[in-house]
Design an enzyme around this catalytic site. Structure first.
Site, mmCIF file in Angstrom:
data_model
loop_
_atom_site.group_PDB
_atom_site.id
_atom_site.type_symbol
_atom_site.label_atom_id
_atom_site.label_comp_id
_atom_site.label_asym_id
_atom_site.label_seq_id
_atom_site.Cartn_x
_atom_site.Cartn_y
_atom_site.Cartn_z
ATOM 1 C CE LYS A 135 11.467 -35.237 -42.234
ATOM 2 N NZ LYS A 135 10.290 -35.478 -41.537
ATOM 3 N NE ARG A 168 4.750 -37.323 -42.891
ATOM 4 C CZ ARG A 168 5.427 -36.939 -41.826
ATOM 5 N NH1 ARG A 168 5.784 -35.698 -41.689
ATOM 6 N NH2 ARG A 168 5.753 -37.795 -40.880
ATOM 7 N NE ARG A 187 14.691 -41.698 -35.364
ATOM 8 C CZ ARG A 187 13.951 -40.905 -36.138
ATOM 9 N NH1 ARG A 187 14.474 -39.819 -36.674
ATOM 10 N NH2 ARG A 187 12.712 -41.205 -36.399
ATOM 11 N NE ARG A 189 8.115 -43.149 -39.014
ATOM 12 C CZ ARG A 189 9.292 -43.150 -38.385
ATOM 13 N NH1 ARG A 189 9.757 -44.251 -37.820
ATOM 14 N NH2 ARG A 189 9.993 -42.048 -38.338
HETATM 15 P P1 ADP Z 1 9.093 -38.900 -39.394
HETATM 16 O O1 ADP Z 1 9.347 -37.766 -40.339
HETATM 17 O O2 ADP Z 1 10.329 -39.396 -38.753
HETATM 18 O O3 ADP Z 1 8.229 -39.992 -39.985
HETATM 19 P P2 ADP Z 1 7.355 -37.197 -37.737
HETATM 20 O O4 ADP Z 1 7.799 -36.895 -36.353
HETATM 21 O O5 ADP Z 1 7.384 -36.097 -38.733
HETATM 22 O O6 ADP Z 1 8.227 -38.447 -38.163
HETATM 23 O O7 ADP Z 1 5.850 -37.773 -37.705
HETATM 24 C C1 ADP Z 1 5.464 -38.835 -36.871
HETATM 25 C C2 ADP Z 1 4.059 -39.322 -37.262
HETATM 26 O O8 ADP Z 1 3.099 -38.269 -37.052
HETATM 27 C C3 ADP Z 1 3.894 -39.709 -38.733
HETATM 28 O O9 ADP Z 1 4.319 -41.022 -39.006
HETATM 29 C C4 ADP Z 1 2.381 -39.520 -38.907
HETATM 30 O O10 ADP Z 1 1.660 -40.602 -38.346
HETATM 31 C C5 ADP Z 1 2.083 -38.288 -38.055
HETATM 32 N N1 ADP Z 1 2.175 -37.032 -38.870
HETATM 33 C C6 ADP Z 1 3.191 -36.129 -38.842
HETATM 34 N N2 ADP Z 1 2.989 -35.128 -39.717
HETATM 35 C C7 ADP Z 1 1.811 -35.391 -40.341
HETATM 36 C C8 ADP Z 1 1.061 -34.734 -41.343
HETATM 37 N N3 ADP Z 1 1.482 -33.586 -41.912
HETATM 38 N N4 ADP Z 1 -0.123 -35.302 -41.740
HETATM 39 C C9 ADP Z 1 -0.553 -36.442 -41.192
HETATM 40 N N5 ADP Z 1 0.105 -37.123 -40.231
HETATM 41 C C10 ADP Z 1 1.278 -36.615 -39.787
#
Ligand code: ADP
Length: 209
Positions: free
Chosen positions: A14, A85, A124, A162
């Site tokens: 992404k 999410r 990564r 995750r």
């Molecule tokens: P990835 O897509 O690689 O899992 P992100 O950088 O998008 O990583 O997110 C890292 C962490 O931040 C997630 O695993 C979660 O804990 C938190 N997070 C990110 N976006 C959200 C969201 N929209 N709602 C709740 N928690 C979030």
């Protein structure tokens, strides 16, 4: 095409795709991962939640996203990275966008199989300074000139959580947006350039942005 979501499991590429889209179009980005990490830098509970591979509370994330949306000038389109999410976040996003005179034009889903995700995340490396993803074959950040490190939430146990969190909480959004006729599914298991090309073609970018 002005406001859209890019979703996909962790490791789907992404961030790389969003970077490519931001380079050539009148767009800005809101990343809830960045928001979550910023919140976590001031709150140990949030830090633990991220380290476990779980999601922060919907209300907390929604509040921050709402604040960011209201500060973006109307002429710019918004790419949402990692938000929504959950279905609750998706419902709330619709409301917030309407209140800001915007609509959601597309939800791009980058599809990558689970086995490939585990493989990608376990190799990564990111720059510890600017946080960009690095080429695993040349582990030096081209901007900061320092060696890459593994993201703390890329540890194997967290990766598995995750992925599970994605399947449980975020996969329902694929049908949610399909039912609304704005889902664009893209094959994420091709070269970076071809994924970008597919996204641009499917969203009919040049003519609508
Ligand atoms: P990835 O897509 O690689 O899992 P992100 O950088 O998008 O990583 O997110 C890292 C962490 O931040 C997630 O695993 C979660 O804990 C938190 N997070 C990110 N976006 C959200 C969201 N929209 N709602 C709740 N928690 C979030």
């Amino acid at each position: 095409m002005r406001n859209f979501i890019i979703m996909g499991p962790p490791g789907s590429g992404k961030d790389t795709q969003i970077e490519a889209l931001l380079e050539s179009h009148n767009l800005t980005m809101i990343s809830s991962g960045d928001i979550a990490r910023k919140l976590a830098s001031e709150n140990n509970l949030y830090k633990e939640i991220i380290a476990k591979g779980e999601l922060l509370d919907d209300k907390v994330i929604i509040k921050e996203v709402e604040k960011e949306i209201s500060q973006i000038e109307p002429a710019l389109g918004i790419i949402f990275d990692g938000f929504p999410r959950t279905v609750i976040q998706a419902e709330k996003l619709n409301e917030i966008l309407v209140n800001n005179g915007r609509t959601l034009d597309a939800a791009v889903y980058i599809h990558v199989e689970e086995e490939e995700i585990v493989k990608r995340l376990s190799s990564r490396l990111v720059c510890p300074i600017c946080k960009r993803n690095l080429d695993p074959h040349n582990n030096i950040c081209p901007e900061c000139n320092v060696e890459g490190i593994r993201r703390s939430d890329d540890e194997p146990v967290t990766v598995i959580n995750r992925i599970q969190t994605f399947l449980d909480k975020t996969m329902p959004l694929v049908s949610y947006y399909k039912d609304r006729g704005i889902l664009y599914e893209i094959n994420g298991e091709q070269s970076v350039e071809n994924v970008t090309k597919d996204i641009l073609e499917r969203l009919d970018f040049e003519s609508k942005v």
